[in-house]
Write a protein that holds these residues in place. Structure first.
Motif, PDB file in Angstrom:
ATOM      1  N   LEU A  76      16.763 -49.733 -20.566  1.00 21.32           N
ATOM      2  CA  LEU A  76      16.378 -48.557 -20.718  1.00 21.32           C
ATOM      3  C   LEU A  76      17.321 -47.751 -19.854  1.00 21.32           C
ATOM      4  O   LEU A  76      17.595 -48.093 -18.770  1.00 21.32           O
ATOM      5  N   ARG A  77      18.120 -46.695 -20.350  1.00 18.61           N
ATOM      6  CA  ARG A  77      18.954 -46.050 -19.700  1.00 18.61           C
ATOM      7  C   ARG A  77      18.395 -44.363 -19.780  1.00 18.61           C
ATOM      8  O   ARG A  77      17.643 -43.900 -20.694  1.00 18.61           O
ATOM      9  N   ILE A  78      18.479 -43.685 -18.632  1.00 17.83           N
ATOM     10  CA  ILE A  78      18.207 -42.382 -18.363  1.00 17.83           C
ATOM     11  C   ILE A  78      19.323 -41.433 -18.008  1.00 17.83           C
ATOM     12  O   ILE A  78      20.033 -42.000 -17.281  1.00 17.83           O
ATOM     13  N   LEU A  79      19.321 -40.406 -18.730  1.00 19.01           N
ATOM     14  CA  LEU A  79      20.470 -39.519 -18.317  1.00 19.01           C
ATOM     15  C   LEU A  79      19.903 -38.404 -17.554  1.00 19.01           C
ATOM     16  O   LEU A  79      18.933 -37.721 -17.811  1.00 19.01           O
ATOM     17  N   LEU A  80      20.638 -38.278 -16.327  1.00 16.87           N
ATOM     18  CA  LEU A  80      20.090 -37.131 -15.277  1.00 16.87           C
ATOM     19  C   LEU A  80      21.193 -36.294 -15.313  1.00 16.87           C
ATOM     20  O   LEU A  80      22.459 -36.505 -14.874  1.00 16.87           O
ATOM     21  N   LEU A  81      21.092 -34.865 -15.765  1.00 16.22           N
ATOM     22  CA  LEU A  81      22.109 -33.941 -15.717  1.00 16.22           C
ATOM     23  C   LEU A  81      21.868 -33.048 -14.469  1.00 16.22           C
ATOM     24  O   LEU A  81      20.774 -32.841 -13.955  1.00 16.22           O
ATOM     25  N   GLY A  82      22.817 -32.740 -13.754  1.00 13.32           N
ATOM     26  CA  GLY A  82      22.510 -32.143 -12.434  1.00 13.32           C
ATOM     27  C   GLY A  82      24.107 -31.597 -11.826  1.00 13.32           C
ATOM     28  O   GLY A  82      25.015 -31.998 -12.012  1.00 13.32           O
ATOM     29  N   ASP A  83      24.039 -31.006 -10.409  1.00 11.25           N
ATOM     30  CA  ASP A  83      25.051 -30.927  -9.822  1.00 11.25           C
ATOM     31  C   ASP A  83      25.281 -31.715  -8.675  1.00 11.25           C
ATOM     32  O   ASP A  83      24.739 -32.976  -8.865  1.00 11.25           O
ATOM     33  N   SER A  84      25.658 -31.338  -7.557  1.00  9.11           N
ATOM     34  CA  SER A  84      25.787 -32.433  -6.520  1.00  9.11           C
ATOM     35  C   SER A  84      24.318 -32.732  -5.751  1.00  9.11           C
ATOM     36  O   SER A  84      24.353 -33.663  -5.197  1.00  9.11           O
ATOM     37  N   ILE A  85      23.427 -31.993  -6.092  1.00  7.99           N
ATOM     38  CA  ILE A  85      21.958 -32.641  -5.639  1.00  7.99           C
ATOM     39  C   ILE A  85      21.559 -33.679  -6.405  1.00  7.99           C
ATOM     40  O   ILE A  85      20.999 -34.606  -5.855  1.00  7.99           O
ATOM     41  N   ALA A  86      21.770 -33.838  -7.717  1.00  4.83           N
ATOM     42  CA  ALA A  86      21.240 -34.964  -8.613  1.00  4.83           C
ATOM     43  C   ALA A  86      22.117 -35.984  -7.925  1.00  4.83           C
ATOM     44  O   ALA A  86      21.837 -37.316  -8.241  1.00  4.83           O
ATOM     45  N   ASN A  87      23.510 -35.902  -7.828  1.00 10.74           N
ATOM     46  CA  ASN A  87      24.534 -36.932  -7.425  1.00 10.74           C
ATOM     47  C   ASN A  87      23.918 -37.483  -6.234  1.00 10.74           C
ATOM     48  O   ASN A  87      24.418 -38.583  -5.873  1.00 10.74           O
ATOM     49  N   GLY A  88      23.282 -36.773  -5.252  1.00 11.96           N
ATOM     50  CA  GLY A  88      22.831 -37.268  -3.954  1.00 11.96           C
ATOM     51  C   GLY A  88      23.947 -36.953  -2.671  1.00 11.96           C
ATOM     52  O   GLY A  88      23.430 -36.972  -1.652  1.00 11.96           O
ATOM     53  N   GLY A  89      25.060 -36.528  -3.178  1.00 13.71           N
ATOM     54  CA  GLY A  89      26.105 -36.140  -1.773  1.00 13.71           C
ATOM     55  C   GLY A  89      26.312 -37.238  -1.115  1.00 13.71           C
ATOM     56  O   GLY A  89      26.011 -38.592  -1.584  1.00 13.71           O
ATOM     57  N   THR A  90      27.212 -37.067  -0.236  1.00 12.93           N
ATOM     58  CA  THR A  90      27.651 -38.031   0.939  1.00 12.93           C
ATOM     59  C   THR A  90      26.557 -38.684   1.729  1.00 12.93           C
ATOM     60  O   THR A  90      26.689 -39.491   2.610  1.00 12.93           O
ATOM     61  N   TRP A  91      25.303 -37.864   1.738  1.00 11.74           N
ATOM     62  CA  TRP A  91      24.284 -38.130   2.843  1.00 11.74           C
ATOM     63  C   TRP A  91      23.528 -39.032   2.441  1.00 11.74           C
ATOM     64  O   TRP A  91      22.579 -39.534   3.049  1.00 11.74           O
ATOM     65  N   THR A  92      23.318 -39.488   1.080  1.00 10.94           N
ATOM     66  CA  THR A  92      22.471 -40.411   0.439  1.00 10.94           C
ATOM     67  C   THR A  92      23.111 -41.844   0.220  1.00 10.94           C
ATOM     68  O   THR A  92      24.210 -41.817  -0.402  1.00 10.94           O
TER      69      THR A  92
END
Length: 95
Positions: A76-92
């Motif tokens: 199962l693959r899930i596509l998540l579209l978004g900006d740096s918030i969806a990416n998690g940033g360097t703090w995650t």
């Protein structure tokens, strides 16, 4: 002599600051590449630590472990579209 001692102290302080900043990950930033359609994206194939968090960018410039180009059966693959918030940033952390 005072000028030499001052210069040596300044150099020692700068080296200490540099090493401290590198120890928390500031000396190893994520690299980006120019893209004519979206402006820029994460450079592929990067694994690094920043602020104590592990960050992995796969060959498709996604923040993910390496994936097969063709989906294996039963996966199962899930596509998540978004900006740096969806990416998690360097703090995650990658986990």
């Amino acid at each position: 002599m005072a000028a030499i001692a001052w210069a040596a102290g300044t150099i020692a302080a700068l080296v200490a600051i540099e090493l401290s900043l590198r120890s928390v990950g500031l000396g190893n930033p994520l690299l980006y590449v120019a893209d004519p359609q979206i402006g820029y994206l994460l450079a592929p194939n990067q694994t690094l630590r920043r602020f104590g968090k592990r960050i992995q960018i796969n060959s498709f410039s996604m923040r993910s472990p390496e994936i097969a180009a063709i989906r294996p059966p039963g996966t199962l693959r899930i596509l998540l579209l978004g900006d740096s918030i969806a990416n998690g940033g360097t703090w995650t952390d990658q986990a």
